[in-house]
Scaffold this motif. Sequence first.
Motif, PDB file in Angstrom:
ATOM      1  N   GLY A  87       0.816  -1.207   0.000  1.00 42.68           N
ATOM      2  CA  GLY A  87       0.000   0.000   0.000  1.00 42.68           C
ATOM      3  C   GLY A  87       0.850   1.257   0.000  1.00 42.68           C
ATOM      4  N   HIS A  88       1.879   1.281   0.844  1.00 45.50           N
ATOM      5  CA  HIS A  88       2.780   2.443   0.880  1.00 45.50           C
ATOM      6  C   HIS A  88       3.461   2.635  -0.477  1.00 45.50           C
ATOM      7  CE1 HIS A  88       2.742   1.016   5.151  1.00 45.50           C
ATOM      8  NE2 HIS A  88       2.606   2.308   5.389  1.00 45.50           N
ATOM      9  N   ARG A  89       3.924   1.537  -1.059  1.00 43.63           N
ATOM     10  CA  ARG A  89       4.677   1.635  -2.314  1.00 43.63           C
ATOM     11  C   ARG A  89       3.780   2.054  -3.472  1.00 43.63           C
ATOM     12  NH1 ARG A  89       6.497  -3.396  -0.566  1.00 43.63           N
ATOM     13  NH2 ARG A  89       5.805  -4.435  -2.489  1.00 43.63           N
ATOM     14  N   ALA A  90       2.526   1.606  -3.445  1.00 42.65           N
ATOM     15  CA  ALA A  90       1.593   2.016  -4.492  1.00 42.65           C
ATOM     16  C   ALA A  90       1.343   3.521  -4.442  1.00 42.65           C
ATOM     17  CB  ALA A  90       0.280   1.249  -4.351  1.00 42.65           C
ATOM     18  N   LEU A  91       1.111   4.033  -3.252  1.00 47.30           N
ATOM     19  CA  LEU A  91       0.889   5.474  -3.110  1.00 47.30           C
ATOM     20  C   LEU A  91       2.140   6.255  -3.505  1.00 47.30           C
ATOM     21  CD1 LEU A  91      -1.134   5.668   0.232  1.00 47.30           C
ATOM     22  CD2 LEU A  91      -1.998   5.568  -2.124  1.00 47.30           C
ATOM     23  N   TYR A  95       2.528   9.153  -6.267  1.00 47.25           N
ATOM     24  CA  TYR A  95       3.150  10.428  -5.868  1.00 47.25           C
ATOM     25  C   TYR A  95       4.254  10.803  -6.855  1.00 47.25           C
ATOM     26  CZ  TYR A  95       6.391  13.356  -3.104  1.00 47.25           C
ATOM     27  OH  TYR A  95       7.264  14.330  -2.662  1.00 47.25           O
ATOM     28  N   LYS A  96       5.108   9.831  -7.173  1.00 52.11           N
ATOM     29  CA  LYS A  96       6.210  10.095  -8.095  1.00 52.11           C
ATOM     30  C   LYS A  96       5.702  10.382  -9.498  1.00 52.11           C
ATOM     31  CE  LYS A  96       9.286   7.182  -5.371  1.00 52.11           C
ATOM     32  NZ  LYS A  96       9.933   5.839  -5.260  1.00 52.11           N
ATOM     33  N   SER A 115       8.906   5.062   1.998  1.00 50.79           N
ATOM     34  CA  SER A 115       8.467   4.538   0.704  1.00 50.79           C
ATOM     35  C   SER A 115       8.829   5.462  -0.452  1.00 50.79           C
ATOM     36  CB  SER A 115       6.955   4.305   0.713  1.00 50.79           C
ATOM     37  OG  SER A 115       6.251   5.547   0.671  1.00 50.79           O
ATOM     38  N   GLY A 116       9.192   6.703  -0.159  1.00 55.42           N
ATOM     39  CA  GLY A 116       9.582   7.622  -1.222  1.00 55.42           C
ATOM     40  C   GLY A 116       8.940   8.990  -1.194  1.00 55.42           C
ATOM     41  N   PHE A 117       8.007   9.218  -0.269  1.00 56.14           N
ATOM     42  CA  PHE A 117       7.435  10.550  -0.113  1.00 56.14           C
ATOM     43  C   PHE A 117       8.458  11.482   0.540  1.00 56.14           C
ATOM     44  CE2 PHE A 117       3.448   8.333  -0.656  1.00 56.14           C
ATOM     45  CZ  PHE A 117       2.556   9.281  -1.152  1.00 56.14           C
ATOM     46  N   LYS A 118       8.565  12.697   0.042  1.00 58.47           N
ATOM     47  CA  LYS A 118       9.367  13.698   0.737  1.00 58.47           C
ATOM     48  C   LYS A 118       8.702  14.019   2.069  1.00 58.47           C
ATOM     49  CE  LYS A 118      11.298  15.905  -3.387  1.00 58.47           C
ATOM     50  NZ  LYS A 118      11.425  17.175  -4.161  1.00 58.47           N
TER      51      LYS A 118
END
Length: 253
Positions: A87-91, A95-96, A115-118
């Motif tokens: 779920g985190h990676r999908a969001l 986002y990217k 997961s990659g969110f700033k």
Amino acid sequence: MIATDLRTGVDRLGEMIAEARTIVPFTGAGISTETGIPDFRSPGGLWSRNQPIPFDEFVASQDARDEAWRRRFAMEETFAAAKPGRGHRALASLYKAGKIPAVITQNIDNLHQASGFKADAVIELHGNTTYARCIGCARRYELDWVKSRFDSERQAPDCTACGEPVKTATISFGQAMPEHEMRRAAELSQHCDLFIAIGSSLVVWPAAGFPMMAKHAGARLVIINNEATEQDDHADLVIRHDIGETLGPFVGN
């Protein structure tokens, strides 16, 4: 619409994501359970073992502060081992791709950032448990420092600058909600065209008000949660299936 099966729900969600210009996700504890972090309310959840310590009790009692930190350090291995789930990676993928400007979360586990969110694109309504702050002057402390002092002094430490108690950077029951984060969450909710509530029971207010705020502003509302919520009747799509399986197809898209 309540999805009758997972495939129907995933297909419809994919269509709504493709049609949306601005998506705002709102995440609760359910998105993190596949990472090994227990939720709060379900059988076996954190509150079935320990009732939360209210903020006023934390401030007034050294014993309460000691117990709060004992519980936090008992969970350290679990938090440290957790990695972002599907779920985190999908969001993060959305986002990217520019579909998601920021995520609103009730979670305190820092997994959206991992997961990659700033950091400034994660609106933490209930704070963050991976570091600490003085409740007086807001000075930041790392957990290693707190643990060292806790072990050597046999009690929860106070701030070296102002002498007030040091607490995880989370929002406890009875503690004021963060004004800046609440304001940003409201603005995002009112200016998206797709709002996706994920893994939240939608019973903790005022945070639970954001899905309906988005709906009233004209956004489509999707609720993804294993259990029914009081807001399901207002949603355009309800998916009552595993969050990782539901959002997994969107990882990397």
